[in-house]
Design a protein around this motif. Structure first.
Motif, PDB file in Angstrom:
ATOM      1  N   PHE A 108     121.241 160.466  -8.142  1.00  0.00           N
ATOM      2  CA  PHE A 108     120.458 159.297  -7.753  1.00  0.00           C
ATOM      3  C   PHE A 108     121.376 158.080  -7.619  1.00  0.00           C
ATOM      4  N   THR A 109     121.260 157.381  -6.512  1.00  0.00           N
ATOM      5  CA  THR A 109     122.047 156.169  -6.305  1.00  0.00           C
ATOM      6  C   THR A 109     121.533 155.056  -7.220  1.00  0.00           C
ATOM      7  N   PRO A 110     122.325 154.003  -7.407  1.00  0.00           N
ATOM      8  CA  PRO A 110     121.824 152.879  -8.199  1.00  0.00           C
ATOM      9  C   PRO A 110     120.497 152.338  -7.668  1.00  0.00           C
ATOM     10  N   GLU A 111     120.339 152.304  -6.357  1.00  0.00           N
ATOM     11  CA  GLU A 111     119.094 151.806  -5.781  1.00  0.00           C
ATOM     12  C   GLU A 111     117.932 152.740  -6.111  1.00  0.00           C
ATOM     13  N   GLN A 112     118.157 154.045  -5.970  1.00  0.00           N
ATOM     14  CA  GLN A 112     117.110 155.008  -6.284  1.00  0.00           C
ATOM     15  C   GLN A 112     116.738 154.976  -7.767  1.00  0.00           C
ATOM     16  N   SER A 115     114.235 152.243  -7.852  1.00  0.00           N
ATOM     17  CA  SER A 115     113.056 152.186  -6.989  1.00  0.00           C
ATOM     18  C   SER A 115     112.332 153.515  -6.791  1.00  0.00           C
ATOM     19  N   HIS A 116     113.024 154.635  -6.927  1.00  0.00           N
ATOM     20  CA  HIS A 116     112.404 155.923  -6.625  1.00  0.00           C
ATOM     21  C   HIS A 116     111.337 156.268  -7.663  1.00  0.00           C
ATOM     22  N   ARG A 117     110.292 156.933  -7.215  1.00  0.00           N
ATOM     23  CA  ARG A 117     109.219 157.356  -8.100  1.00  0.00           C
ATOM     24  C   ARG A 117     109.061 158.875  -8.033  1.00  0.00           C
ATOM     25  N   ILE A 118     108.774 159.469  -9.191  1.00  0.00           N
ATOM     26  CA  ILE A 118     108.681 160.920  -9.322  1.00  0.00           C
ATOM     27  C   ILE A 118     107.308 161.280  -9.862  1.00  0.00           C
ATOM     28  N   ASP A 119     106.592 162.103  -9.126  1.00  0.00           N
ATOM     29  CA  ASP A 119     105.284 162.595  -9.579  1.00  0.00           C
ATOM     30  C   ASP A 119     105.534 163.829 -10.442  1.00  0.00           C
ATOM     31  N   VAL A 120     105.390 163.676 -11.763  1.00  0.00           N
ATOM     32  CA  VAL A 120     105.666 164.805 -12.669  1.00  0.00           C
ATOM     33  C   VAL A 120     104.463 165.730 -12.799  1.00  0.00           C
ATOM     34  N   GLY A 121     103.337 165.333 -12.229  1.00  0.00           N
ATOM     35  CA  GLY A 121     102.180 166.222 -12.166  1.00  0.00           C
ATOM     36  C   GLY A 121     101.129 166.012 -13.224  1.00  0.00           C
ATOM     37  N   TRP A 122     101.520 165.510 -14.394  1.00  0.00           N
ATOM     38  CA  TRP A 122     100.561 165.383 -15.483  1.00  0.00           C
ATOM     39  C   TRP A 122     100.426 163.951 -15.990  1.00  0.00           C
ATOM     40  N   MET A 123     101.182 163.029 -15.415  1.00  0.00           N
ATOM     41  CA  MET A 123     101.033 161.619 -15.757  1.00  0.00           C
ATOM     42  C   MET A 123     100.032 160.979 -14.798  1.00  0.00           C
ATOM     43  N   PRO A 124      99.398 159.866 -15.199  1.00  0.00           N
ATOM     44  CA  PRO A 124      98.387 159.240 -14.337  1.00  0.00           C
ATOM     45  C   PRO A 124      98.925 158.818 -12.977  1.00  0.00           C
ATOM     46  N   GLU A 125     100.201 158.484 -12.897  1.00  0.00           N
ATOM     47  CA  GLU A 125     100.797 158.054 -11.650  1.00  0.00           C
ATOM     48  C   GLU A 125     102.288 158.386 -11.673  1.00  0.00           C
ATOM     49  N   PRO A 126     102.929 158.394 -10.501  1.00  0.00           N
ATOM     50  CA  PRO A 126     104.373 158.671 -10.474  1.00  0.00           C
ATOM     51  C   PRO A 126     105.147 157.693 -11.357  1.00  0.00           C
ATOM     52  N   VAL A 127     106.251 158.181 -11.907  1.00  0.00           N
ATOM     53  CA  VAL A 127     107.056 157.386 -12.832  1.00  0.00           C
ATOM     54  C   VAL A 127     108.419 157.103 -12.210  1.00  0.00           C
ATOM     55  N   ASP A 128     109.129 156.128 -12.766  1.00  0.00           N
ATOM     56  CA  ASP A 128     110.463 155.832 -12.255  1.00  0.00           C
ATOM     57  C   ASP A 128     111.467 156.852 -12.780  1.00  0.00           C
ATOM     58  N   VAL A 129     112.679 156.779 -12.275  1.00  0.00           N
ATOM     59  CA  VAL A 129     113.712 157.750 -12.645  1.00  0.00           C
ATOM     60  C   VAL A 129     114.008 157.684 -14.137  1.00  0.00           C
ATOM     61  N   ALA A 130     114.038 156.474 -14.692  1.00  0.00           N
ATOM     62  CA  ALA A 130     114.322 156.333 -16.113  1.00  0.00           C
ATOM     63  C   ALA A 130     113.291 157.071 -16.953  1.00  0.00           C
ATOM     64  N   THR A 131     112.007 156.887 -16.650  1.00  0.00           N
ATOM     65  CA  THR A 131     110.958 157.545 -17.434  1.00  0.00           C
ATOM     66  C   THR A 131     111.037 159.059 -17.271  1.00  0.00           C
ATOM     67  N   SER A 132     111.265 159.522 -16.049  1.00  0.00           N
ATOM     68  CA  SER A 132     111.404 160.961 -15.827  1.00  0.00           C
ATOM     69  C   SER A 132     112.553 161.525 -16.640  1.00  0.00           C
ATOM     70  N   ALA A 133     113.692 160.839 -16.653  1.00  0.00           N
ATOM     71  CA  ALA A 133     114.853 161.311 -17.404  1.00  0.00           C
ATOM     72  C   ALA A 133     114.588 161.279 -18.902  1.00  0.00           C
ATOM     73  N   VAL A 134     113.888 160.253 -19.383  1.00  0.00           N
ATOM     74  CA  VAL A 134     113.585 160.177 -20.812  1.00  0.00           C
ATOM     75  C   VAL A 134     112.606 161.275 -21.225  1.00  0.00           C
ATOM     76  N   LEU A 135     111.667 161.610 -20.353  1.00  0.00           N
ATOM     77  CA  LEU A 135     110.762 162.723 -20.653  1.00  0.00           C
ATOM     78  C   LEU A 135     111.557 164.006 -20.867  1.00  0.00           C
ATOM     79  N   ARG A 136     112.481 164.288 -19.981  1.00  0.00           N
ATOM     80  CA  ARG A 136     113.334 165.471 -20.136  1.00  0.00           C
ATOM     81  C   ARG A 136     114.228 165.332 -21.359  1.00  0.00           C
ATOM     82  N   LEU A 137     114.759 164.152 -21.599  1.00  0.00           N
ATOM     83  CA  LEU A 137     115.642 163.940 -22.739  1.00  0.00           C
ATOM     84  C   LEU A 137     114.909 164.174 -24.053  1.00  0.00           C
ATOM     85  N   THR A 138     113.647 163.778 -24.123  1.00  0.00           N
ATOM     86  CA  THR A 138     112.867 163.985 -25.343  1.00  0.00           C
ATOM     87  C   THR A 138     112.707 165.472 -25.630  1.00  0.00           C
TER      88      THR A 138
END
Length: 268
Positions: A108-112, A115-138
């Protein structure tokens, strides 16, 4: 400036490199030996992380293509394939699968990353890259510990990962806390994170556990106190602070003993 996404991705890389080195060196007997996850041997924890890496990678790929996340049938197929592997096949396959996921986040580029959003499928709405990475990190951080502690009883969560994983705990109280296991006892627990010099209070009711405002007056009226490092708190909340793995610095006083708190947070 280092962003939260940068920090999470760096922590995923560090965890991957460390766990890969450990897993590659395990003997057949060690792979089949018990992990800290009660129902899984070491190879099954590795399998869970490997299948999770494949599923998460597909989620990331589809987000970049503008497609919806994979459905449950896709997940089931991945789990079945990993479940069917021998311990040695899991040992060989995990580093490859997890490397691909970590590289996808690193790409992922610094811009992505902002700004990029990821639909993880079970969250109410798509999340940013940081949240997606923290979900996996947890997920990765806890299960990495499940493997490491099988060979080192003093194993602890990585400090950088723990600081990010802490963001997730409050949102998990609704399903990780089991106040019904306290036989109706309730009260306010004051928690001090000794390595951060931070305090917060938890209200333990008969049917839920929630954060409550912490101030001098409320702290003085607390029914119980718990002092421990951040990583030990995170392990307690996830059912991973059994007596053999509890640092001597952990102290509990008042109406809730440490065993009570272990019952309150039995793990998952």
């Amino acid at each position: 400036m280092t962003t939260r996404a940068d920090q999470a991705i760096a922590a995923l890389r560090k965890g991957h490199d460390e766990l890969t080195a450990l897993v590659r060196g395990l003997t057949p007997e060690q792979l089949r030996g018990p992990s800290a996850a009660a129902e899984w041997d070491v190879s099954q924890v590795v399998s869970h992380l490997g299948s999770g890496a494949e599923i998460n990678l597909e989620v990331v790929r589809r987000s970049l293509a503008g497609d919806p996340p994979p459905d449950f049938e896709f997940n089931k197929g991945v789990w079945a394939r990993w479940d069917g592997m021998t311990p040695e096949e899991r040992q060989a396959s995990f580093p490859v699968a997890n490397q691909r996921l970590v590289e996808a986040y690193e790409a992922f580029t610094p811009e992505q990353r902002g700004s990029h959003r990821i639909d993880v499928g079970w969250m109410p709405e798509p999340v940013d890259v940081a949240t997606s990475a923290v979900l996996r990190l947890t997920e990765f951080g806890y299960h990495q510990w499940d493997v490491r502690v099988a060979f080192d009883p003093a194993a602890a969560l990585d400090p950088a990962a723990a600081a990010l994983m802490n963001d997730r705990i409050e949102g998990m109280f609704n399903w990780i806390a089991k106040p019904d296991r306290l036989d109706g006892r309730t009260g306010t627990l004051l928690v001090t994170l000794t390595d951060l010099d931070e305090r917060f209070a938890l209200r333990v009711d008969a049917d839920k556990v929630s954060l409550v405002p912490s101030d001098a007056d409320a702290d003085a009226d607390a029914d119980a106190e718990l002092s421990l490092p951040l990583e030990a708190w995170l392990r307690l909340a996830a059912g991973r602070l059994g007596a053999p793995y509890t640092p001597s610095s952990v102290k509990a006083t008042g109406v809730f003993s440490l065993d009570d708190l272990r019952a309150l947070f039995p793990g998952y």
